[in-house]
Structures are given as structure tokens and as C-alpha cells.
Scaffold this active site. Sequence first.
Site, PDB file in Angstrom:
ATOM      1  CD  GLU A  18     -60.317  58.130 -49.245  1.00  0.00           C
ATOM      2  OE1 GLU A  18     -60.607  57.852 -50.410  1.00  0.00           O
ATOM      3  OE2 GLU A  18     -59.276  58.757 -48.947  1.00  0.00           O
ATOM      4  CG  ASP A  72     -58.910  62.730 -48.279  1.00  0.00           C
ATOM      5  OD1 ASP A  72     -59.760  62.034 -48.852  1.00  0.00           O
ATOM      6  OD2 ASP A  72     -57.992  63.323 -48.880  1.00  0.00           O
TER       7      ASP A  72
HETATM    8  C1  GLC Z   1     -56.679  57.614 -53.946  1.00  0.00           C
HETATM    9  C2  GLC Z   1     -57.709  57.420 -52.938  1.00  0.00           C
HETATM   10  C3  GLC Z   1     -58.919  56.809 -53.561  1.00  0.00           C
HETATM   11  C4  GLC Z   1     -59.380  57.604 -54.739  1.00  0.00           C
HETATM   12  C5  GLC Z   1     -58.276  58.085 -55.607  1.00  0.00           C
HETATM   13  C6  GLC Z   1     -58.691  59.330 -56.285  1.00  0.00           C
HETATM   14  O1  GLC Z   1     -56.255  56.415 -54.454  1.00  0.00           O
HETATM   15  O2  GLC Z   1     -57.223  56.630 -51.876  1.00  0.00           O
HETATM   16  O3  GLC Z   1     -59.967  56.859 -52.693  1.00  0.00           O
HETATM   17  O4  GLC Z   1     -60.268  56.828 -55.474  1.00  0.00           O
HETATM   18  O5  GLC Z   1     -57.166  58.459 -54.913  1.00  0.00           O
HETATM   19  O6  GLC Z   1     -59.643  59.129 -57.210  1.00  0.00           O
HETATM   20  C1  GLC Z   2     -59.472  61.160 -51.437  1.00  0.00           C
HETATM   21  C2  GLC Z   2     -60.738  61.806 -51.965  1.00  0.00           C
HETATM   22  C3  GLC Z   2     -60.567  62.149 -53.408  1.00  0.00           C
HETATM   23  C4  GLC Z   2     -59.396  63.078 -53.553  1.00  0.00           C
HETATM   24  C5  GLC Z   2     -58.152  62.477 -52.927  1.00  0.00           C
HETATM   25  C6  GLC Z   2     -57.084  63.493 -52.798  1.00  0.00           C
HETATM   26  O1  GLC Z   2     -59.211  59.966 -52.072  1.00  0.00           O
HETATM   27  O2  GLC Z   2     -61.823  60.941 -51.753  1.00  0.00           O
HETATM   28  O3  GLC Z   2     -61.726  62.740 -53.923  1.00  0.00           O
HETATM   29  O4  GLC Z   2     -59.158  63.333 -54.892  1.00  0.00           O
HETATM   30  O5  GLC Z   2     -58.404  62.033 -51.616  1.00  0.00           O
HETATM   31  O6  GLC Z   2     -57.408  64.418 -51.794  1.00  0.00           O
END
Ligand code: GLC
Ligand code: GLC
Length: 650
Positions: free
Chosen positions: A326, A284
Site C-alpha cells: 500500500e 500498510d
Molecule cells: C497516506 C496513505 C494513503 C492514504 C492517506 C490517509 O498518504 O499512503 O493511502 O490515503 O495516508 O488517508
Molecule cells: C493507510 C490506511 C489509512 C490509514 C493510514 C495510517 O494509508 O489505508 O486508512 O489512515 O494508513 O495507518
Amino acid sequence: MYEQASHAMLNEILIQLKPEIGNFRLRHFYTRLGANFYSIHSLFRLLYGERADFKEQMVSLVETLALRYMERSPSLRKSDLARERDYDWFMSQKWVGMALYCDRFAGNLQGLKAKLPYLQDLGINMLHVMPMLDCPPDHADGGYAVRDFCKIDPRYGTVEDVEELAATLKKREMLLVLDVVVNHTSNEHEWAQKARAGEKKFQDYYFTFDDREIPDAFEQALPEIFPSTAPGNFTWDEAMGKWVMTVFNQYQWDLNYRNPAVLIEMMDIILFWANKGADILRLDAVAFLWKKIGGTCQNEREAHLLLQLMKDCCQVTAPGVLFIAEAIVAPGEIAKYFGEDAINAKECEIAYNATLMSLLWDAVATKNAKLLNLGIRNLPLKLERATWLNYVRCHDDIGLGFDDSDARLAGYDPVQHRRFLLDFFTGKFPDSPARGLPFGDNPRTGDARISGSLASLVGLEAAMASGDEAAIDAAINTILLLHCTLLSFGGIPLLYYGDAIGTLNNLEYLADPYQRDDNRWMNRSYFDWTKAEKRHVKGSVEQRIFSGLKKMIALRKETPAFADFDNRQLFAVDNPNLLLFSRSNPHNSRNIVLVACNFNNAPQSFSVSALKQFGLFRQDSMMDLCTGLLLTAENEMVVLPALSCCWLSD
Ligand code: GLC
Ligand code: GLC
């Protein structure tokens, strides 16, 4: 590569390892360690070579790898060996994924096991179970604020339930994807608690500061991820009497990877879940791993070095396990998470294709494929043995992360165009049928992202409310068109759990004090099994979507041209509403599928003349694999129905 210094150090380390490690049967472990050690040592030295305890830390890392290897079960070791032989296994077209919350989909882990037949009926064979670890109930960020990395939230089950699920999936030839939240912990995690109690060792696991001097220096260049609910990137902790870095929510403390102990702890956690039977780990927020004053603290070179190191280490202990990056970042940055150098710098085998996702939403709103074509043409090349995770919706908001220069080439002003898209999907634009909400609105920068379920964003909610049959058809066709593109694009398609039955926005989150300020929850509904039953009722919305997807998924699996071996060719077409690309079978180049998508709400045509030199439409007709119907050229022109996608073959 053999290199004296690292080899000498490896020998030294092997002598120093705990005696119980030395006595264990570790043939494969040592072979893999030998093969990867040059790289592990080089990366570790680049990151931590200046430290006085460098060697000690290096020993501790290798020890962690060995101990987790000793614990790895015989069946997982067998699967490691098989995957080493068949190393391209995940590039096959046979994989189709779905992301779901085990509680929202099936109550708990045991319930999930009972619901596997539903997933298999649809054709899903890769399951991303959203985070289930122990989190504080009030401040959980949907499972991403972890209090204990090795404990499952008792409401969902136990670690043994996860192992049982993994074993059941394996028998059904399905893959298990689990999250590892590598960037931060909850402020209630044991490390944070100890830091708050004044333990210096654990304060060094995080970024803690006595005053605002360094935080202020960081803030000058740092963007805000959740500007409305968690402004700023530092939080004052009363108990500790210090500022702590909190890039996401105030209760999510960023881990300090300048401290090698943090990397080693996290490697241990990654391997813990690898040993519980995860086939793939979703790492993540990887773009955020390294923090540097003066920058945005995203995509730093050291973040890549850390991921390379994690991959090399995983390769030693659990080589069958893959990583998903991610990293929802700019198009040019995402592909770097595969690694930029095929030999020395592998990172994650799989990455979220956030670029394609945002381009597809652009096509939905504009009803043309201008930006989509440009964005795909400029999608960075990937390494061999790397593949995209293609998705249209996930549990998060939609960021409009396409490239500004592509937007300009398409004839748009990037700022105004993003404003239009936001207005369109939040239903403000005249006649827009979309029912989304803005997320992360930042009045200071004008940025905002979009929340909402797939069905509500493509107009199904509005169409059903007004009973407009033509609009219902258009929404269903858009859902199928988007998935048809994902399923044939190249990469692993990842569906989102409510989308196969047209799940609309859910507003229950507004009643929950801990969720109501985060509208991402409107796309995290409890799965409605009564609604799902309607997939058996001919002509129902649910049946039309579900059976359409099911058919395409089955066809994808039978179509070798859809495996991902850089076998896509994009065609420039004179009609801006269309996206046309071919996929060729890597084992038989004459076996080609032409994917033709029309994003417009009127039928559109294209000329086949230019395609003939590529072996397409040579007989003036091709068959649509999905319907079995022939598409015939008349006067060299082929017509595609409104909002449709065809997979054409000879
Ligand atoms: C960060 C993550 C993205 C997510 C956002 C939280 O930017 O990388 O995936 O959409 O946080 O909503
Ligand atoms: C990632 C997850 C998102 C979360 C963020 C912080 O972007 O997809 O749901 O809020 O990380 O952990």
C-alpha cells in the site's frame, strides 16, 4: 548465488540455533534458507552491518524464521509447496477481490462466514477483511492504530475465528487478505507504554527526542498527511517527557526500523498472520518505512531494502504468502515496490494501482480520456510475476496522484486542473452532480484530497434526490463503466463492499466524536442488507448495478486474455473521449479482446482502419461479450454508446 562470507555465516548461525530448532524436521526450511540467505545476509548487512550486535541480531532473525516455520501447519506447508510449483497462480484472471469491514458488513467474524454466499453470488473470491486487531476504541484510525498485533478486537471475535474463516475460505477456493500495519503502532501498544515508562530499549523502537532540534530539522522537508486533524509530524508525550515521531495521527507512533529489533518483531508478526491462514498480507503505508532528515521520508531506498528483506524472509518460512504494497505515491515510484531487479530484489508481488484510480476519476470529471490515455501509456513497466491491484474506491480518500507532466501534455495546468477536480467532486463546479467532501485540505500548500462513496461521487445521490431518470442511468452506467475497465485492465480488481449495490454517502460518522473530524468515514457505512435485497427486484438501482457487475465478473473469469502477463496494448485513437486497448491470450495470441470505453455522456465513434492490422475488426464487426450484440463498422467507423465499455471479440 554462492558467496563465501554469507555461507560461512550461515553455517555459524545454524550451529548457534536453539537446540529445539536443530532437532526438528526442517528440510524445506533449510533448503529455502540456503537459497535466500545470500540475499538476506546482504540486505541485513547493508541496513545494520555497522552495529556491534550485528551477528546476534542476524541469529535472532533466523531463529524467528525457524520458530514460525515449526509452527506452520501441515496444510499451509502443503499449499506453500503447491504455490512454489505454480508460482504464477495469482496472475490468473480468475481472481476478483473485495475489501470490507467485518463489523460493518456482517457484525463480526462469525457473521462474515454466514455472508460468504452473498460474496460468492457476485463472484468475489478474494476477501480483504479490513484490520480487526485490538485498538484503543477512541483512537483507532479505522483499525490502523494497533494496540496488540496478535489479538483480535473482542467485538469482532478471536484469533481462532480468523483461522476458522481462513479454513472456510480455502474450502470455497477463496483467498484471505489481512493487513499488517508495519509503519506504526498505537501509543497504547505495549512497546509505547514501556517507552513512556522510561524503558530505553523501547524508546529505541520509536523516534524519540528530548528537544525540538531534530524534529525541527525533519519538519523542514516533511509534508503533513493529516494537516487539519494532526498537523506536524511530532507529538510531545508528557509521560515520557519527549517528542515522538507521529507522521499520521498523533496517537500513531512511527516505528524505528534503524533498530533491527523492530524489523525482527515485525517479521515475527507478519509470519504469525501467515500462519493463521492469510494468503496475502497487505503491508500498510510501506512508503513511509524509512525516515531521513532532509527528505519527505517517503520512498527512501532503505524502505525498499526493508521490503526486500521482509519478502526474502517470508519466502523462507511461508513462501506461499504474497504481499500487497500500500504505497499511494507518485506513478514513477509505485512500481518500485514490486522490486526493481527481478532476481535480487523482489518486494511485493501486488501493488495498489493508485495511478489508474486517480486517472479514472479524472475521466469521470472531464468526461474524456485524454489524461487517462497518457497516464496509462506512461505507467511504469512492472516485473514479471507482479501484478496491480486495480480499484476505483477504497476506505481512504482519493488523492489526485497523476503525473504533472502528463497533465501538461493533456493541455492542463496541473494546479488549476486539480482545483477543478476538487471543485467537481465536492459539487462546487457548476452542474456537477458529485457529492463529495474535501479531505486533508492544506491551506498552506493548496493540496486537498476527496472523500465520498463511489455512488455519490458519480452523481447517483443527486440524481435520486431529484428523481431524474436520465441522471440515474448516467450514474449507474458510470459505475459499470469504471468496473468494466478495472476488470479487464490487467491485475486483480478490488471492489469495495457497498459499491455493488450503489451505497451512498453515510453521515452517521458526524455523531461520533472520534470520527466526525475524519470524513473518510462517509464511505465506511454499515452495509445495508435491506437495500442489498433489492438486487433481486428487477429494474431497481441495486439490481442494475449488482447484476451488471456479476455478469462482467463471470465473463472476466472465463476470458484468459484478461490474465496479467504484460499482454495489454494501448491504441492511440483520434477521439479523446475514448480509451481503447487490447488484451491477448498469453497462450493463444490470435485470441484477442478489444476493450473500448467511452467516458463521454454522448455516443462517440472511432475508426477501425488502423485496428485492422492488429487483427481487429477484420470482418468489420466484433461481438460485445457483455451483451452478445454485434458492433458493426459503417464506413470504417464504430459508434460506442454514451458512458459505456465493451469487451469486443471475434
Ligand atoms: C497516506 C496513505 C494513503 C492514504 C492517506 C490517509 O498518504 O499512503 O493511502 O490515503 O495516508 O488517508
Ligand atoms: C493507510 C490506511 C489509512 C490509514 C493510514 C495510517 O494509508 O489505508 O486508512 O489512515 O494508513 O495507518
